[in-house]
Scaffold this active site. Structure first.
Site, PDB file in Angstrom:
ATOM      1  N   TRP A 289       0.838  -1.211   0.000  1.00 53.33           N
ATOM      2  CA  TRP A 289       0.000   0.000   0.000  1.00 53.33           C
ATOM      3  C   TRP A 289       0.865   1.250   0.000  1.00 53.33           C
ATOM      4  O   TRP A 289       0.580   2.222  -0.698  1.00 53.33           O
ATOM      5  CB  TRP A 289      -0.990  -0.005   1.171  1.00 53.33           C
TER       6      TRP A 289
ATOM      7  N   ASP B 281      -1.692   6.484   6.490  1.00 51.64           N
ATOM      8  CA  ASP B 281      -2.777   5.686   5.912  1.00 51.64           C
ATOM      9  C   ASP B 281      -3.176   4.635   6.943  1.00 51.64           C
ATOM     10  O   ASP B 281      -2.535   3.595   7.061  1.00 51.64           O
ATOM     11  CB  ASP B 281      -2.293   5.029   4.616  1.00 51.64           C
TER      12      ASP B 281
ATOM     13  N   LYS C  50     -12.563  -1.714   6.371  1.00 53.47           N
ATOM     14  CA  LYS C  50     -11.874  -2.641   7.269  1.00 53.47           C
ATOM     15  C   LYS C  50     -12.391  -2.495   8.696  1.00 53.47           C
ATOM     16  O   LYS C  50     -12.883  -3.452   9.259  1.00 53.47           O
ATOM     17  CB  LYS C  50     -10.366  -2.413   7.217  1.00 53.47           C
TER      18      LYS C  50
END
Ligand SMILES: *Cc1c(COP(=O)(O)O)cnc(C)c1O
Length: 360
Positions: free
Chosen positions: A102, A172, A196
């Site tokens: 990511w 993030d 999530k």
């Protein structure tokens, strides 16, 4: 009803009370005679929902007064581009720390807009470590430092906040937000896609310090311009109202659970049990350095990878779903976010022992 234990990395399991409430309210939300999807986002009822969500969020994360809370569309991935557009003037430089895929993707998006300095990159260790921040090559002129507190695919998590640069820290937190208390004041900007730990895919939470709002480049699209979104209560255009509603229900649920301190206890206990099962066996292995193992995403491999499919099939038959690792990492991965009950981890640990006894 037969609810399975869903170990998906995202979209991930939601708390049953949230789903039940959404179901109960679906046809007639708060006596409106309509679903929440069908009401105006500018009407008093939806505004009250938005205010409740923000107030709960501020309380849960203890967000200081000088931070704005935004609810944006487009997923965390849109922020990979929005952050440089909002915080980095043309030709500026930003530091990025890459501890998984990511972070890598955030770099490739940011590189369209500014000069990216990769201050640290752990790919050569297979993304199993976090180097001491004192060794990062940060730049004095960086307009921010971006990192990924929890790398969802490799299961690598920072257990402390790095302190290496005077540049605003940008994080993030898509796969770790609300899993434990954090000191928001240490950050310039925090963002997290909802699917999530916060709700349904389609909405992204962004917490940004006041002084970082209002710097967007002229060409920044309005829907990701932090100034426009902050001044309009995240309603510069029609927001993803249903996703916002689901997030509001998740935040209500989190408060009922005792908030993020209670979540941290619950999550650490679940993670400890699962890593103990992996480490206590020669059949299962987790490659991540013990100092940075994730509480949220637990990858593991089987000693004999030809048994992977049998493991997944038999787990699924036992109603333990979505344990397949990400395609770039292989093996297995159990994502055990806030909504995964301890009984789900217990069931997985029991299944792993039983599978090993039978097949190893
Ligand atoms: C899932 C995830 C993303 C991507 O989120 P999208 O909503 O698909 O854009 C980004 N970063 C991290 C850490 C993630 O876990």
């Amino acid at each position: 009803m037969d609810r399975a234990y869903n170990f998906s990395a995202g979209p991930a399991a939601l708390p049953p009370p949230v789903l039940e409430r959404a179901q109960t309210e679906l046809l007639d939300w708060q006596g409106s005679g309509m679903s929440v999807m069908e009401v105006s986002h500018r009407g008093p009822d939806f505004r009250a929902l938005a205010e409740r969500a923000e107030a709960n969020l501020r309380e849960l994360l203890d967000v200081p007064e000088n931070y704005r809370v935004l609810f944006l569309a487009g997923g965390a991935t849109l922020q990979f581009a929005s952050i440089p557009l909002n915080l980095g003037p043309p030709w500026s430089t930003a530091d990025y720390v890459v501890t998984g895929n990511w972070g890598r993707k955030a770099v490739s998006e940011a590189a369209r807009y500014l000069n990216v300095n990769v201050a640290a990159d752990t790919e050569s260790t297979g993304f199993t470590t976090i180097p001491d921040p004192a060794t990062w090559s940060v730049r004095d002129d960086a307009c921010y430092l971006h990192y990924t507190p929890n790398e969802t695919v490799y299961g690598v998590e920072f257990h402390t906040i790095p302190d290496v640069s005077d540049a605003p820290l940008v994080a993030d937190m898509s796969s770790t937000v609300m899993s434990r208390p954090i000191d928001v004041s240490r950050f310039g900007l925090i963002y997290a896609g909802a699917q999530k730990n916060l709700g349904a895919a389609g909405i992204t939470l962004l917490i940004v310090r006041d002084d970082l709002v209002g710097r967007a480049r002229q060409e920044t699209p309005g829907v990701v311009n932090y100034r426009l979104m902050a001044d309009s209560g995240s309603m510069w255009n029609t927001p993803p109202t249903y996703c916002w509603y689901v997030m509001a229900l998740v935040l209500d649920w989190l408060r009922e659970q005792g908030g993020v301190a209670a979540m941290a206890e619950h999550n650490e206990r679940k993670a400890r049990k699962l890593y103990a099962a992996i480490d206590g066996s020669d059949f299962y292995a987790n490659p991540v350095d013990k100092s940075c193992r994730s509480w949220m995403n637990v990858p593991f491999t089987l000693a004999d990878p030809t048994l992977d499919q049998a493991f997944l099939d038999e787990a699924a038959a036992a109603r333990l779903l979505n344990l397949k690792g990400h395609r770039v990492a292989g093996g297995m991965r159990a994502s055990i976010y806030n909504a995964m009950p301890e009984s789900g981890v217990d069931a997985l640990v029991d299944f792993m022992a039983e599978f090993e006894a039978r097949r190893a």
